[in-house]
Design an enzyme around this catalytic site. Structure first.
Site, PDB file in Angstrom:
ATOM      1  N   LYS A 178     -41.542 -56.396 -35.740  1.00  0.00           N
ATOM      2  CA  LYS A 178     -40.889 -57.626 -36.206  1.00  0.00           C
ATOM      3  C   LYS A 178     -40.613 -58.476 -34.966  1.00  0.00           C
ATOM      4  O   LYS A 178     -39.655 -58.258 -34.241  1.00  0.00           O
ATOM      5  CB  LYS A 178     -39.580 -57.266 -36.911  1.00  0.00           C
ATOM      6  CG  LYS A 178     -39.137 -58.225 -37.983  1.00  0.00           C
ATOM      7  CD  LYS A 178     -38.828 -59.623 -37.516  1.00  0.00           C
ATOM      8  CE  LYS A 178     -37.497 -59.747 -36.805  1.00  0.00           C
ATOM      9  NZ  LYS A 178     -37.283 -61.099 -36.248  1.00  0.00           N
ATOM     10  N   GLY A 231     -32.798 -56.777 -27.626  1.00  0.00           N
ATOM     11  CA  GLY A 231     -32.105 -58.015 -27.984  1.00  0.00           C
ATOM     12  C   GLY A 231     -30.664 -57.956 -27.509  1.00  0.00           C
ATOM     13  O   GLY A 231     -30.329 -57.209 -26.578  1.00  0.00           O
ATOM     14  N   SER A 232     -29.813 -58.719 -28.172  1.00  0.00           N
ATOM     15  CA  SER A 232     -28.429 -58.833 -27.706  1.00  0.00           C
ATOM     16  C   SER A 232     -27.590 -57.619 -28.134  1.00  0.00           C
ATOM     17  O   SER A 232     -27.945 -56.908 -29.078  1.00  0.00           O
ATOM     18  CB  SER A 232     -27.811 -60.101 -28.284  1.00  0.00           C
ATOM     19  OG  SER A 232     -27.828 -60.014 -29.686  1.00  0.00           O
ATOM     20  N   GLU A 234     -24.744 -57.697 -29.583  1.00  0.00           N
ATOM     21  CA  GLU A 234     -24.188 -57.944 -30.917  1.00  0.00           C
ATOM     22  C   GLU A 234     -25.188 -57.513 -32.012  1.00  0.00           C
ATOM     23  O   GLU A 234     -24.827 -56.780 -32.946  1.00  0.00           O
ATOM     24  CB  GLU A 234     -23.948 -59.456 -31.008  1.00  0.00           C
ATOM     25  CG  GLU A 234     -23.057 -59.890 -32.104  1.00  0.00           C
ATOM     26  CD  GLU A 234     -23.048 -61.417 -32.178  1.00  0.00           C
ATOM     27  OE1 GLU A 234     -23.622 -62.108 -31.317  1.00  0.00           O
ATOM     28  OE2 GLU A 234     -22.464 -61.904 -33.164  1.00  0.00           O
ATOM     29  N   GLY A 236     -27.751 -55.529 -31.544  1.00  0.00           N
ATOM     30  CA  GLY A 236     -27.987 -54.092 -31.358  1.00  0.00           C
ATOM     31  C   GLY A 236     -26.984 -53.261 -32.144  1.00  0.00           C
ATOM     32  O   GLY A 236     -27.311 -52.243 -32.756  1.00  0.00           O
ATOM     33  N   GLU A 253     -32.411 -51.705 -26.135  1.00  0.00           N
ATOM     34  CA  GLU A 253     -32.519 -52.378 -24.833  1.00  0.00           C
ATOM     35  C   GLU A 253     -31.748 -53.674 -24.974  1.00  0.00           C
ATOM     36  O   GLU A 253     -32.235 -54.622 -25.601  1.00  0.00           O
ATOM     37  CB  GLU A 253     -33.996 -52.651 -24.498  1.00  0.00           C
ATOM     38  CG  GLU A 253     -34.811 -51.410 -24.235  1.00  0.00           C
ATOM     39  CD  GLU A 253     -34.529 -50.792 -22.874  1.00  0.00           C
ATOM     40  OE1 GLU A 253     -33.762 -51.374 -22.084  1.00  0.00           O
ATOM     41  OE2 GLU A 253     -35.074 -49.714 -22.606  1.00  0.00           O
ATOM     42  N   CYS A 287     -32.810 -60.267 -19.553  1.00  0.00           N
ATOM     43  CA  CYS A 287     -31.740 -59.272 -19.572  1.00  0.00           C
ATOM     44  C   CYS A 287     -31.476 -58.789 -18.141  1.00  0.00           C
ATOM     45  O   CYS A 287     -30.371 -58.430 -17.789  1.00  0.00           O
ATOM     46  CB  CYS A 287     -32.138 -58.100 -20.441  1.00  0.00           C
ATOM     47  SG  CYS A 287     -33.717 -57.416 -19.960  1.00  0.00           S
ATOM     48  N   GLU A 388     -22.856 -62.555 -20.514  1.00  0.00           N
ATOM     49  CA  GLU A 388     -24.274 -62.864 -20.294  1.00  0.00           C
ATOM     50  C   GLU A 388     -24.526 -64.313 -20.719  1.00  0.00           C
ATOM     51  O   GLU A 388     -24.313 -64.668 -21.878  1.00  0.00           O
ATOM     52  CB  GLU A 388     -25.139 -61.913 -21.129  1.00  0.00           C
ATOM     53  CG  GLU A 388     -26.608 -62.076 -20.871  1.00  0.00           C
ATOM     54  CD  GLU A 388     -27.478 -61.166 -21.738  1.00  0.00           C
ATOM     55  OE1 GLU A 388     -27.204 -61.047 -22.938  1.00  0.00           O
ATOM     56  OE2 GLU A 388     -28.425 -60.571 -21.191  1.00  0.00           O
TER      57      GLU A 388
HETATM   58  P1  NAD Z   1     -31.379 -61.223 -30.666  1.00  0.00           P
HETATM   59  O1  NAD Z   1     -30.480 -60.042 -30.669  1.00  0.00           O
HETATM   60  O2  NAD Z   1     -30.885 -62.492 -31.241  1.00  0.00           O
HETATM   61  O3  NAD Z   1     -32.751 -60.910 -31.441  1.00  0.00           O
HETATM   62  C1  NAD Z   1     -33.598 -59.855 -31.076  1.00  0.00           C
HETATM   63  C2  NAD Z   1     -34.481 -59.513 -32.260  1.00  0.00           C
HETATM   64  O4  NAD Z   1     -33.648 -59.024 -33.312  1.00  0.00           O
HETATM   65  C3  NAD Z   1     -35.245 -60.692 -32.861  1.00  0.00           C
HETATM   66  O5  NAD Z   1     -36.506 -60.259 -33.325  1.00  0.00           O
HETATM   67  C4  NAD Z   1     -34.367 -61.098 -34.035  1.00  0.00           C
HETATM   68  O6  NAD Z   1     -35.076 -61.784 -35.046  1.00  0.00           O
HETATM   69  C5  NAD Z   1     -33.895 -59.739 -34.516  1.00  0.00           C
HETATM   70  N1  NAD Z   1     -32.649 -59.748 -35.293  1.00  0.00           N
HETATM   71  C6  NAD Z   1     -31.674 -60.686 -35.309  1.00  0.00           C
HETATM   72  N2  NAD Z   1     -30.696 -60.331 -36.162  1.00  0.00           N
HETATM   73  C7  NAD Z   1     -31.066 -59.131 -36.692  1.00  0.00           C
HETATM   74  C8  NAD Z   1     -30.447 -58.232 -37.610  1.00  0.00           C
HETATM   75  N3  NAD Z   1     -29.260 -58.503 -38.173  1.00  0.00           N
HETATM   76  N4  NAD Z   1     -31.084 -57.068 -37.884  1.00  0.00           N
HETATM   77  C9  NAD Z   1     -32.278 -56.774 -37.315  1.00  0.00           C
HETATM   78  N5  NAD Z   1     -32.909 -57.604 -36.447  1.00  0.00           N
HETATM   79  C10 NAD Z   1     -32.301 -58.759 -36.131  1.00  0.00           C
HETATM   80  O7  NAD Z   1     -31.843 -61.389 -29.156  1.00  0.00           O
HETATM   81  P2  NAD Z   1     -32.702 -62.554 -28.525  1.00  0.00           P
HETATM   82  O8  NAD Z   1     -31.862 -63.791 -28.510  1.00  0.00           O
HETATM   83  O9  NAD Z   1     -34.040 -62.588 -29.178  1.00  0.00           O
HETATM   84  O10 NAD Z   1     -32.909 -62.003 -27.031  1.00  0.00           O
HETATM   85  C11 NAD Z   1     -31.945 -62.173 -26.047  1.00  0.00           C
HETATM   86  C12 NAD Z   1     -31.142 -60.910 -25.832  1.00  0.00           C
HETATM   87  O11 NAD Z   1     -32.029 -59.817 -25.634  1.00  0.00           O
HETATM   88  C13 NAD Z   1     -30.286 -60.968 -24.590  1.00  0.00           C
HETATM   89  O12 NAD Z   1     -29.024 -60.411 -24.845  1.00  0.00           O
HETATM   90  C14 NAD Z   1     -31.053 -60.099 -23.603  1.00  0.00           C
HETATM   91  O13 NAD Z   1     -30.272 -59.549 -22.575  1.00  0.00           O
HETATM   92  C15 NAD Z   1     -31.648 -59.065 -24.485  1.00  0.00           C
HETATM   93  N6  NAD Z   1     -32.832 -58.461 -23.862  1.00  0.00           N
HETATM   94  C16 NAD Z   1     -32.761 -57.181 -23.398  1.00  0.00           C
HETATM   95  C17 NAD Z   1     -33.852 -56.603 -22.752  1.00  0.00           C
HETATM   96  C18 NAD Z   1     -33.800 -55.203 -22.179  1.00  0.00           C
HETATM   97  O14 NAD Z   1     -34.868 -54.638 -21.844  1.00  0.00           O
HETATM   98  N7  NAD Z   1     -32.650 -54.579 -22.035  1.00  0.00           N
HETATM   99  C19 NAD Z   1     -35.020 -57.347 -22.606  1.00  0.00           C
HETATM  100  C20 NAD Z   1     -35.055 -58.643 -23.108  1.00  0.00           C
HETATM  101  C21 NAD Z   1     -33.955 -59.187 -23.744  1.00  0.00           C
END
Ligand code: NAD
Length: 485
Positions: A178, A231-232, A234, A236, A253, A287, A388
């Site tokens: 996804k 992702g974030s 929150e 996660g 992650e 990140c 962040e």
């Molecule tokens: P996000 O959490 O908004 O979204 C990440 C993914 O999750 C997207 O595909 C989104 O559509 C999906 N998503 C959103 N809500 C969801 C839900 N309720 N249930 C399931 N999936 C859902 O993050 P973002 O804005 O796309 O990315 C930025 C964040 O990602 C930052 O916090 C960054 O630090 C983190 N990040 C971490 C790493 C790492 O390796 N640790 C790498 C890249 C980004």
């Protein structure tokens, strides 16, 4: 409108299909905010079909029980097609996410390397024999987990999608991906590449859609065996709650507030380059952004002068222009969030050394451009030093000595990466041992390879991607005991 792409569909069970409701969402070019592509919105019915296809492919065993060397060969073919199509992929990543073409080309090269690394591991996943008492033979079998889910963010779609998918497939799993609705296009191209490389149908399925709908439905699905979420924090946390319903294992992650620590004996020119790269690459939307500069008091003035000079020479512009050093942020919403943090920094008393505004000159007003920004005189407790920002904003904090640096560096709920700049090898290793971060880089920042484990401590995540750790994280271990009497 010159960059408008043809519509994108879902990729399920080896073929392209419309969303079951016929609905789509739009992605935008962040440099202009013009529509870039219409993408099919995956509904729950579509997700069910993708999970069924991945389960079916697993049960047909033509992937899981394929000679692992042959499995590796298909993954190598995916890598070579990525290399062959690298110009198109880089252009698309740059248009969809906004990053400079030069960085997007780097991402594509890294992605191909990732597929090659895990392709080579496909026939090297081993169990062990275990010494037990008596006339018994005890051994472990290392088996694939099953249907793996990959929820991918927008900042490095191709790299971060592949970082999970490649080891999962190498270990004989199937996958449902996804991508982020903000930048889904290259993950859909990856499906096309996998198909062209001869990956059996159903092994890789891609269901684009909004996170709150497609993502959450997929994460709570009963038919899956693991979730890799990037992702974030929150989101996660939400994913973990959804996974808890069926005790689905998760790799998370998440975010970071990474310290880049410059000691007084550092090679200053190198440190300046590393600090700038560490915060302004991908417009700071990383990140692993070295978003907290920790500089020793005695070298602060010289270092900040050099950083300001370097920052003021950064050319901000559309990612697809070869001249641009830094592109736009991914969305208007991201600009609002970053500008909000810049205001908070000023309100809380940090000193704006450079930047701090939206970049509008030279035809940039329609896009999501923010000037590269440095704050000095930042107190470690300020909001801009603790949260962040995910944008091109560096917060410079001073410290007296190594103990002081360590205490400030570790004073965060995150623990992803840390940089250390010093010529004193023993201080470098002592800091590396004491830093509460999953990744430490000495005299270079940021740096990672497909073969080096990557992941966070504390709220930066659970589990490791890349390296041998990643391939084993997509396996389950079964112990078999044989009584030989
Ligand atoms: P996000 O959490 O908004 O979204 C990440 C993914 O999750 C997207 O595909 C989104 O559509 C999906 N998503 C959103 N809500 C969801 C839900 N309720 N249930 C399931 N999936 C859902 O993050 P973002 O804005 O796309 O990315 C930025 C964040 O990602 C930052 O916090 C960054 O630090 C983190 N990040 C971490 C790493 C790492 O390796 N640790 C790498 C890249 C980004």
């Amino acid at each position: 409108m010159g960059n408008k792409e043809a519509p994108y569909l879902l990729f399920v069970n080896g073929s392209w299909r419309e969303s079951s409701s016929g609905s789509t969402f739009t992605t935008y070019d962040p440099a202009t905010n013009e529509p870039l592509a219409e993408v099919a919105q995956s509904e729950p019915e579509d997700v069910d079909l993708a999970v069924e296809a991945a389960r079916g492919a697993l049960e047909h065993k033509e992937w899981r029980e394929l000679d692992p060397a042959k499995r590796g060969r298909i993954l190598f073919r995916i890598a070579s097609l990525i290399r062959e199509r690298s110009d198109d992929l880089a252009r698309l990543e740059s248009l969809d996410n906004g990053k400079p073409l030069r960085e997007a080309k780097g991402d594509v090269g890294y992605t191909a390397r990732t597929w090659e690394y895990f392709a080579g591991l496909a026939d090297k996943i081993e169990g062990k024999t275990v010494p037990v008492p008596g006339l018994r033979f005890d051994y472990t079998r290392v088996e694939p987990l099953g249907v793996t889910v990959h929820i991918v963010p927008w900042n490095y779609p191709l790299v971060l999608g592949s970082r999970g998918i490649a080891p999962a497939l190498a270990a004989g799993n199937t996958a449902v991906v996804k991508p982020s609705s903000l930048a889904p296009l290259t993950n859909l191209k990856l499906a096309e590449i996998a198909h062209d490389a001869g990956l059996p149908k159903g092994v890789l399925n891609v269901v684009p859609g909004r996170g709150s709908e497609t993502g959450s439905y997929l994460a709570g699905h009963k038919g899956i065996d693991s979730i890799t979420f990037t992702g974030s924090v929150e989101t996660g946390r939400e994913v973990m709650k959804l996974a808890a319903q069926h005790i689905t294992p998760v790799t998370l992650e998440l975010g970071g507030k990474c310290p880049n620590i410059v000691l007084e004996d550092a090679d200053r020119a190198r440190a300046v380059r590393g600090v700038l790269r560490g915060i302004f690459t991908n417009a700071g939307q990383m990140c692993w952004a070295g978003s907290r500069l920790l500089v020793q008091e005695s070298v602060k003035d010289k270092l900040l002068r050099a950083l300001k000079k370097g920052t003021d020479s950064i050319i901000v512009g559309p990612g697809t222009s070869e001249k641009s050093h830094m592109g736009p942020l991914v969305s208007e919403q991201q600009v609002d969030s970053v500008m909000g943090y810049i205001k908070i920094g000023q309100d809380e008393g940090a000193e704006l050394l450079t930047g701090g505004e939206r970049a509008k000159d030279g035809g940039l007003a329609q896009g999501n451009f923010v000037q590269p920004t440095i704050f000095s005189e930042v107190d470690p407790g300020m909001t801009i030093a603790t949260e962040e920002i995910f944008g091109p904003v560096l917060s410079a904090i001073t410290f007296e000595d190594m103990e002081d640096a360590l205490e400030i560096a570790n004073r965060t709920e995150f623990g992803l990466c840390a940089g250390v700049w010093t010529r004193d090898i023993s201080r470098a290793h002592r800091l590396a041992a004491e830093l509460e971060s999953g990744v430490v880089s000495i005299n270079e920042y940021p740096i990672t390879f497909p073969q080096t484990p990557f992941g966070g401590f504390k709220q930066s995540g659970i589990g490791r991607e890349q390296g041998l750790e990643a391939v084993y994280s997509y396996c389950r271990v079964k112990n078999v005991n044989v009584n030989l009497l």
